[in-house]
Design a protein around this motif. Structure first.
Motif, short mmCIF file in Angstrom:
data_model
loop_
_atom_site.label_atom_id
_atom_site.label_comp_id
_atom_site.label_asym_id
_atom_site.label_seq_id
_atom_site.Cartn_x
_atom_site.Cartn_y
_atom_site.Cartn_z
N VAL A 65 81.46 -29.66 69.97
CA VAL A 65 82.16 -29.58 68.59
C VAL A 65 83.48 -28.79 68.70
O VAL A 65 83.70 -27.92 69.63
N VAL A 66 84.51 -29.76 68.05
CA VAL A 66 85.80 -29.05 68.23
C VAL A 66 86.39 -28.76 67.10
O VAL A 66 85.99 -29.38 65.79
N GLU A 67 87.30 -27.68 66.99
CA GLU A 67 87.94 -27.39 65.46
C GLU A 67 89.36 -28.03 65.64
O GLU A 67 90.25 -27.65 66.49
N ILE A 68 89.77 -28.20 64.48
CA ILE A 68 91.03 -28.96 64.45
C ILE A 68 91.92 -28.24 63.24
O ILE A 68 91.28 -28.46 62.08
N TYR A 69 93.24 -27.68 63.66
CA TYR A 69 93.83 -27.29 62.35
C TYR A 69 95.22 -27.09 62.82
O TYR A 69 95.68 -27.36 63.84
N ALA A 70 96.07 -27.07 61.57
CA ALA A 70 97.56 -27.04 61.87
C ALA A 70 98.03 -25.60 62.39
O ALA A 70 97.48 -24.68 61.85
N PRO A 71 98.82 -25.62 63.15
CA PRO A 71 99.07 -24.53 63.99
C PRO A 71 99.68 -23.57 63.30
O PRO A 71 99.49 -22.40 63.23
N ASP A 72 100.77 -23.72 62.21
CA ASP A 72 101.42 -22.87 61.28
C ASP A 72 100.61 -22.21 60.44
O ASP A 72 100.86 -21.42 59.78
N ASP A 73 99.46 -22.63 60.24
CA ASP A 73 98.64 -22.28 58.92
C ASP A 73 97.20 -21.89 59.57
O ASP A 73 96.13 -22.54 59.57
N GLU A 74 97.44 -20.63 60.34
CA GLU A 74 96.01 -20.38 60.62
C GLU A 74 94.81 -20.12 59.88
O GLU A 74 93.79 -20.38 60.01
N ASN A 75 95.30 -19.80 58.50
CA ASN A 75 94.22 -19.52 57.41
C ASN A 75 93.85 -20.97 56.67
O ASN A 75 93.19 -20.89 55.52
N GLY A 76 94.59 -22.12 57.08
CA GLY A 76 94.42 -23.33 56.26
C GLY A 76 93.02 -23.94 56.60
O GLY A 76 92.23 -23.33 56.86
N THR A 77 92.98 -25.30 56.18
CA THR A 77 91.75 -25.89 56.46
C THR A 77 91.65 -26.22 57.68
O THR A 77 92.19 -26.68 58.71
N HIS A 78 90.48 -25.73 58.31
CA HIS A 78 89.95 -26.00 59.65
C HIS A 78 88.80 -27.21 59.65
O HIS A 78 87.81 -27.01 58.86
N LEU A 79 89.02 -28.25 60.33
CA LEU A 79 87.99 -29.42 60.46
C LEU A 79 87.34 -29.21 61.60
O LEU A 79 87.82 -29.22 62.81
N LEU A 80 85.92 -29.37 61.66
CA LEU A 80 85.14 -29.35 62.76
C LEU A 80 84.66 -30.86 62.86
O LEU A 80 84.24 -31.67 61.94
N LEU A 81 84.83 -31.43 63.99
CA LEU A 81 84.37 -32.62 64.35
C LEU A 81 83.36 -32.46 65.74
O LEU A 81 83.70 -31.69 66.44
N GLN A 82 82.59 -33.58 65.96
CA GLN A 82 81.73 -33.58 67.25
C GLN A 82 82.29 -34.87 68.20
O GLN A 82 82.66 -35.78 67.63
#
Length: 1503
Positions: A42-59
């Motif tokens: 499972v990986v987590e993908i998010y925008a680097p400048d926005d640590e608290n933003g939307t984090h998406l998990l995909l497999q």
């Protein structure tokens, strides 16, 4: 992560699924970038400048070599939903699935049937996968499609996460069976605080909003809407009632007479737009009260005055039980496009009901055991005490007895309030004020006490109170509780001037007026609920139902003096008390019932299960400035709504725009939605406001403890007066199915003391070994593990739940958290253990090596069975009036279910030794095969509906051919050679031979057939898949097939028109000469190409098998006059040339779909297969169906008389069952269900079918199963429906089409419409049939009714005869309309000696009945001649509505037009009935004349 830079950035691209084979996954990346990654990570993908933003998990599901370096691609829909821009840089890192595990997930599905065992399989399939909001899940093995709706992790809602073993999965169905009950009690005509009628609030407010939400979420529920009420009659004895009123009267515990009314407004409908229905309800409302209260009024007759009851006194529990009677039978009328059951009661009251204790116990047990969602929606104001509150009828009339209450956790309560604002006040009253200044008189007159009059006591009573020290009084009231007492509130009750003086204290009776409330000591109450925990003897209750603490809503029995006081405290140690104002003081012992539904609730921030529509008032000062908090004093406990009625924001719509995207583990989201300011800060606010909102002293009541709160569905939320209940819209729009897991298992001590333990072992391998030997047809047996899984599945399907137990070494050892499965023994053998429960029954199933042990725990003292006999009046759609009905409410003894039989049935894979019995509650789908008629269009163009022709022979052959094709499909048979396709444009055919494939033309007309050089091979082509085709209907003489076509003409026709009247797919290459021997004919029949076609090799069929119908048709075309095909075949059997395909020589040749084989075969041929030589086993494998009433297809019969049956000298029997008394109506065969081999489980079932096909009759097929998945069965039946639909079609029909009142298992809200037949239309009042003998008249009347039905297009259905001990039941025949839309039933009316008692009376003894009138009007024997008419509710009404008659002014429904016209015909309007009678008499006269002439001619010739 090791080997991975902490913040490596990747370029994000998007792809669309499906356009490129290599881009089919949610996430595509190149393996070279990720040497450490594996498929499944499972990986987590998010925008680097926005640590608290939307984090998406995909497999990671696959790697793609073609993907670019340092690029990842995600599916464009997901990218859009999570606001990820293409070509931006993102951080991606592998995460530990445990950190992002979900606590619970909600999955929605639509328009499909998903059984509980499929839910379990789907749960297993989803374990260890990664999901995100709105993810579409396709589980192909089971053909299940569903979508992720909502996820919770660590106390908050998240947008993506990983499903683990411990994740609770909630299934919600947007196509359920929904019953909406509107309680039409007297409050419906009162006004609420905004000046609206409560009815308007319910319909224009609540229902309108509900239907909008259904539309928004595109729900497709099947809905029934019922208005119900209770009418009280002011009468002292039964004698005051005229005779016609007595049938449904009931007597309550106070001796009041009452009657319950149900008006069904909508029955089993599905609509895209429900607004039209609201108009219908408003129309019903205007006349409802007058109709019901004045229902019994007749000219010159005095009836007792009637009043409508209040909500509290209403028939609330009865309504729930009525819906349960339907829901309980979900396995009988299974449909494949809906799952789930919900009953919603909408009441103008406040959630307090006065109920009967026995009925409460029944209702509770039935609702919990059946797993039916029951919602109560109150449109009244929420009171200041805990609701829903059931107040038990106090049958104890002594002064000292006190009232007893119960807080049912099995009802989900909602309060609906409108969003209207009043300019001058934001105050919402929570008590309904009584009206002042009423006089006493009316109260005593209307037999029901009216709450308007309870201020009528002398106002001066209260004057002395004005100097009272209120503060001292309050101090005393609110002093802390004594330590040792768990729940008693010692209160000094002082009279005090309040806005709502209590009736309980100041009653109307003068002798009580001088008693001041101060003298009233504490009173004691009865034990209210078997689940309540009984504590110390110090639990003395001192609650006095007085104005100071009990709101007016409890003051239901206004002048019942016994509730007032007890003169001395009565101490009954060990009894707990429920104080509706402080229910949290009582905790109850945890039971499995209490925890049955808990797994549908998410865990809130404090770790307790929460209900999302409860809100807590929050002090405004605790909120931060700038959050608009001061305007909204109500803060949801854990929800992002703003007012108790502004429902939780609904997201998960089409594109999921309105959703708070939150990272999967407590990262606070930046707002993605601009819809409301409140929502923006929903997750940021959580820290301060939510924590304050929850009471500081939340006791940590979790599932692990053995105690639970009394109030609330979860049992973990404490009730406080500050909780406001909103509307649980989610439950009302996408109701949850009963969860497949629960978490209560009794401790060891309780198991030993309170339970009886039984166990048995199964050795599937040994059992299968024995059965495989003796079984005629070998099938791969189930492995021990499959058997174990199937045994668990069956228990789930019958309402059991898997128990998930926390790992505790003490608890039986073998249960891991999550799945209750853990290897305990050394790893040398498989060891699995499953715990399951329903009610107070627990099962432990353990698998060890090849042994399965089933241990059952059932209560040592089971509840005694109770049976309530209930009478009521109901008015269904299209009925004229309210009809009498009666029904039984019974609790089912679940411990009596024969699990041992079921387990052996599974072990032996459905062997004949363990048949499915009615008590096993197997699922079934019942169908009729009907001939296709395009008559609906004809009716549209014509005013009358009695235009159906007499059943003619002209397309009988097409229908029979079609039928044979269908049964071939059901039997999964293929033929060796393909018959040519239907209606092929050329009459040439391709001969499929092993050595040559040549196109052979027809011989020229001038070449005689017998000497044609092509005789052997002419256009032969034997057949499979398609049946022989009849291209042109033979021209009919006298409605029968002509006897002989000259051969040359037939061929000439074929040559010119490329059609051939004789061509039924068999080449017409030989005509046998009249003296051909049996052997010659047999040789020609055996010919591999031109003979009768054989079926290709199939297990358990011998080689060279054909069906008798094919052989008869083959002979018919080749025999000259005078020789009968059937006699020839029978002669061949006697000569031992052919034999029944089971190898049984005693089976005669029966025309139809019956298998025979050629006996003399080359035993060494490679295709040779011998017969089973076991008739019983053969019959269990193959459907065999005799054809009757169509023998004219294969031999010439005399033309039957045209005289209608009811006027013949000796009428023909009604059906083949009357003709042959010993013939079985039905037979059952094994059915392989998973034809497309999709399922991952072994699936099989049975098919039950009529033994005879008779054209012009409905042919019944029932599919029965327990070990199959809904979607797979649906797939199979869908295939059949497509196969059968050229000249016939399959329509699904209910198990009980007529649903007659007072019959067992009948649907309480459905009933037949009685249509009387006018029998007095003859001139001079002559009786019908008086020229015939007396004893034949009643039968003739039935045949006349049958003739009328057939004019309207009804076909007879053959049913099994009903038998009754010592009673001669009246003859009855059932019919179905050729469109499948309605049923009719006729009964013999004259056998007056056959008095039928109501079957309800013959039931068990523990009967509770409130019916005053012992006998029922004898419902089964009609007093008048007529028809019972019922609708087929199994046809979805979208199809129904498609059959509107286009050119009629109001788009009238075809069905309703037919009913209207049928009624008119039967009442002889326009003399239609009389005309029909005279026409029939005319036909008879002509026939007699014709016969007379013929006889004369014959005599002349003989002279």
């Amino acid at each position: 992560m090791p080997g991975m830079p902490a913040m490596k950035l990747y370029k994000l691209t998007t792809h669309t699924r499906g356009c490129n084979k290599s881009y089919d996954a949610d996430l595509v990346m190149n393996l070279k970038d990720h040497p450490n990654a594996n498929v499944g990570d499972v990986v987590e993908i998010y925008a680097p400048d926005d640590e608290n933003g939307t984090h998406l998990l995909l497999q990671i599901t696959e790697f793609n070599v073609n993907a670019g370096r340092d690029v990842i691609s995600i599916e464009s829909g997901i990218a859009a939903a999570f606001k990820m821009r293409a070509y931006s840089n993102v951080v991606m890192r592998i995460v530990n699935p445990a950190d992002v595990a979900l606590d619970s997930i909600e999955i929605t599905f639509k328009d499909q049937y998903m059984g509980r065992s499929e839910m379990w399989r789907l749960k297993t399939y989803l374990t260890d996968t990664c999901v995100y909001v709105n993810k579409k899940i396709d589980y192909n093995d089971m053909q299940i499609r569903c979508q992720v709706y909502e996820m919770w992790s660590q106390g908050e809602r998240v947008a993506s996460g990983v499903i683990t073993e411990d994740t609770k999965i909630v299934f919600r169905s947007s196509t359920s069976m929904v019953y909406l009950f509107l309680q039409m009690s007297s409050e419906m005509w009162d006004f609420d605080i905004h000046g609206d009628l409560y009815f308007e609030k319910a319909v224009n407010g609540f229902l309108t909003e509900l239907f909008q939400k259904w539309k928004k979420l595109s729900c497709n529920h099947e809905v029934t809407i019922v208005l119900f009420s209770r009418t009280f009659y002011a009468a002292k004895s039964l004698d005051e009632f005229p005779e016609h009123m007595r049938d449904c009267l009931q007597l309550d515990y106070k001796g009041r007479f009452y009657e319950d009314f149900y008006r069904v407004a909508i029955q089993n409908e599905r609509c895209d737009d429900w607004c039209t229905v609201l108009g219908q309800l408003r129309k019903l409302f205007t006349s409802y009260q007058a109709t019901v209260l004045r229902y019994h009024e007749r000219e010159h007759m005095k009836i007792p005055p009637a009043t409508n009851s209040t909500a509290t006194q209403g028939n609330f529990l009865e309504v729930l039980n009525i819906s349960l009677n339907t829901f309980e039978k979900h396995y009988l009328d299974r449909t494949f496009d809906r799952t789930g059951q919900l009953s919603v009661v909408i009441t103008p009251g406040v959630g307090v009901f006065s109920v009967d204790r026995e009925l409460t116990n029944i209702t509770k047990q039935r609702i919990i055991d059946n797993g039916v969602g029951s919602d109560l929606v109150c449109v009244g104001e929420q009171p200041l005490h805990a609701v829903p509150l059931l107040k038990f009828h106090n049958k104890d009339t002594t002064l000292t007895s006190a009232d007893d209450y119960s807080l049912p956790h099995w009802i989900n309560l909602s309060f609906y309030s409108t969003n209207k604002k009043i300019a001058y006040s934001s105050f919402i009253p929570r008590i309904k004020l009584p009206l002042f200044g009423s006089t006493l008189q009316d109260a005593s007159e209307g037999g029901e006490d009216n709450e308007r009059h309870f201020l009528s006591c002398n106002q001066s009573e209260y004057k002395h109170n004005h100097l009272f020290d209120y503060d001292a009084y309050d101090e005393q009231i609110f002093q802390p509780l004594p330590a040792q007492s768990t729940c008693s509130l010692q209160r000094v009750v002082r009279a005090k001037k309040t806005s709502v003086p209590s009736l309980e204290t100041y009653a109307y009776n003068n002798e009580w007026e001088n008693l001041t409330p101060t003298q009233i000591p504490a009173i004691r109450r009865k034990m209210s609920d078997p689940d309540i925990h009984h504590g110390t003897s110090a639990m003395l209750a001192a609650l006095q139902p007085d104005a100071t603490n009990l709101s007016e809503s409890l003051a239901s029995e206004k002048n019942s003096r016994r509730t007032i006081v007890s003169i001395a405290p009565i101490v009954r140690p060990g009894r707990a008390l429920i104080n509706p104002f402080d229910p949290s003081q009582v905790t109850i012992k945890l039971t499995s019932n209490r925890r049955r539904w808990t797994h549908i609730f998410p865990k809130g921030p404090t770790g307790v299960l929460i209900q999302q529509h409860h809100y807590q008032a929050v002090p405004a000062k605790s909120t931060q400035a700038g959050q608009h908090q001061h305007q909204k004093p109500l803060q949801p406990l854990h929800q992002n709504g703003s007012n108790n009625n502004n429902e939780p924001e609904e997201y998960g719509g089409e594109n999921g725009e309105q959703y708070d995207r939150v990272s999967s583990y407590s990262m606070l989201s930046k707002s993605v939605s601009s819809q409301s300011e409140d929502k923006m800060d929903f997750f940021k606010r959580r820290q301060n406001s939510i924590m304050n909102a929850l009471p500081a002293n939340v006791p940590n009541l979790t599932a692990t403890q053995a105690k639970s709160y009394l109030w609330g569905a979860t049992g973990e939320q404490e009730w406080t007066p500050a909780i406001t209940t909103g509307v649980d819209w989610k439950s009302l729009t996408i109701p949850a199915c009963l969860p497949i897991t629960t978490d209560y298992f009794p401790d060891k001590r309780s198991l030993n003391n309170d339970y009886v333990i039984t166990d048995y072992t199964l050795l599937p391998d040994d059992v299968n070994h024995d059965y495989a030997q003796s079984r005629a047809v070998y099938r791969k047996p189930l492995s021990t593990e499959e058997v174990c899984k199937e045994i668990v599945s069956q228990r789930l399907a019958q309402g059991f739940q898997l128990i998930v137990v926390d790992e505790k070494p003490s608890n039986g050892g073998g249960c891991s958290s999550g799945s209750a499965v853990l290897p305990v023994k050394p790893p040398c053998e498989i060891k699995k253990e499953y715990l399951l429960s329903i009610g107070r029954i627990f099962h432990k199933i353990s698998l060890s090596g090849s042994v399965i042990t089933v241990t059952g725990y059932r209560p040592r003292h089971p509840y005694p069975p109770i049976n309530v006999d209930y009478r009521y009046r109901f008015h269904a759609p299209q009925h004229e009036t309210y009809e009498i009905s009666g029904v039984n409410f019974t609790t089912e003894k679940l411990e009596n279910f024969n699990w041992n039989h079921m387990d052996l049935y599974i072990c032996t894979r459905g062997d004949v030794d363990y048949p499915l019995m009615e008590s096993l509650k197997y699922w079934r789908y019942r169908m009729y095969l009907l001939p296709r008629e395009n008559i609906v269009n004809k009716i549209a163009s014509c005013q009358r509906c009695d235009i159906f022709p007499d059943a003619t022979a002209d397309n009988t052959q097409d229908q029979v051919e079609d039928f044979v094709r269908l049964i071939e499909a059901v039997s999964k048979l293929k033929r060796q050679f393909a018959r040519k396709a239907r209606d092929s444009p050329i009459a040439h055919s391709i001969t499929k031979r092993r050595h040559s494939t040549s196109i052979i033309s027809r011989p020229q007309p001038n070449q005689g057939l017998m000497n044609s050089p092509f005789r052997e091979r002419v256009g032969s082509n034997r057949l499979p898949e398609k049946r022989p085709s009849i291209n042109v209907r033979p021209k009919l003489e006298n409605g029968r097939i002509p006897r002989h076509f000259p051969a040359t003409d037939a061929v000439a026709a074929a040559g010119i028109a490329a059609r051939d009247d004789q061509d039924d797919g068999f080449p017409v290459d030989i005509k046998f000469s009249p003296n051909a021997t049996l052997a010659d004919i047999f040789e020609a029949m055996k010919h591999p190409v031109t003979g009768v076609g054989y079926f290709s090799k199939t297990q358990s069929l011998p080689s060279c098998t054909f069906i008798s119908y094919d052989a008869l048709m083959w002979l018919k075309t080749r025999l000259n006059n005078g020789r009968q095909p059937l006699e020839l075949l029978e002669a061949m059997r006697k000569e031992r040339m052919i034999c029944h395909a089971s190898g049984d020589w005693n089976q005669p040749v029966v025309p139809g779909f019956v298998f025979y084989y050629v006996v003399e075969q080359d035993k060494n041929a490679k295709d040779y297969a011998q017969p089973l030589n076991d008739y019983r086993a053969f019959v269990n494998e193959w459907l065999e169906i005799e054809f009757q009433g169509c023998s004219f297809l294969w031999h010439d019969e005399q033309v039957t008389t045209p005289v209608p049956n009811f006027l013949r000298e000796s009428p023909a029997p009604q059906s083949w069952t009357d003709a042959s008394t010993n013939k079985r109506v039905y037979r059952q065969s094994h059915l392989e269900i998973d034809v497309n081999q999709k399922s991952d489980r072994m699936e099989w079932g049975h098919v039950k079918h009529h033994t005879v096909l008779q054209p012009g009759f409905a042919f019944e097929i029932v599919v029965e199963w327990v070990t199959s998945s809904g979607p797979i069965v649906a797939d199979l039946i869908g295939g059949w429906m497509r196969k059968a639909n050229q000249f016939n079609f399959l329509v699904s029909v209910p198990a009980d089409p007529m649903a007659e009142p007072f019959t067992k298992k009948s649907d309480p809200l459905r009933g037949p419409i009685f249509i009387p037949l006018c029998t007095t239309f003859l001139p001079d009042g002559a009786t019908l049939f008086d020229e015939f003998p007396e004893e034949s008249r009643s039968d003739r009347m039935l045949f006349l009714q049958e003739a009328i039905l057939s004019k309207f297009g009804f076909l007879p259905c053959v049913l099994e005869k009903k038998f009754s001990v010592g009673k001669d039941l009246p003859k009855e025949y059932q019919y179905v309309h050729c469109t499948g839309n309605m049923f009719a039933l006729i009964r013999c009316a004259t056998n007056n000696n056959t008095q039928m008692e109501s079957p309800i009376q013959q039931e068990e003894e523990a009967n509770f009945t409130r019916c005053v009138y012992g006998h029922t009007n004898n419902t089964n024997v009609p007093k008048k001649v007529g028809f019972l008419w019922a609708w087929n509710h199994m046809i979805p009404n979208k199809k129904w509505k498609a059959q509107t008659i286009n050119n009629s002014a109001d788009g009238e429904l075809f069905q309703l037009k037919l009913l209207k016209d049928f009624r008119e015909f039967c009442s002889n309007s326009d003399h239609r009935l009389a005309t029909f009678w005279t026409q029939s008499q005319e036909i008879k006269r002509k026939a007699q004349k014709f016969e007379f002439n013929n006889n004369n001619n014959d005599e002349m010739k003989s002279k």
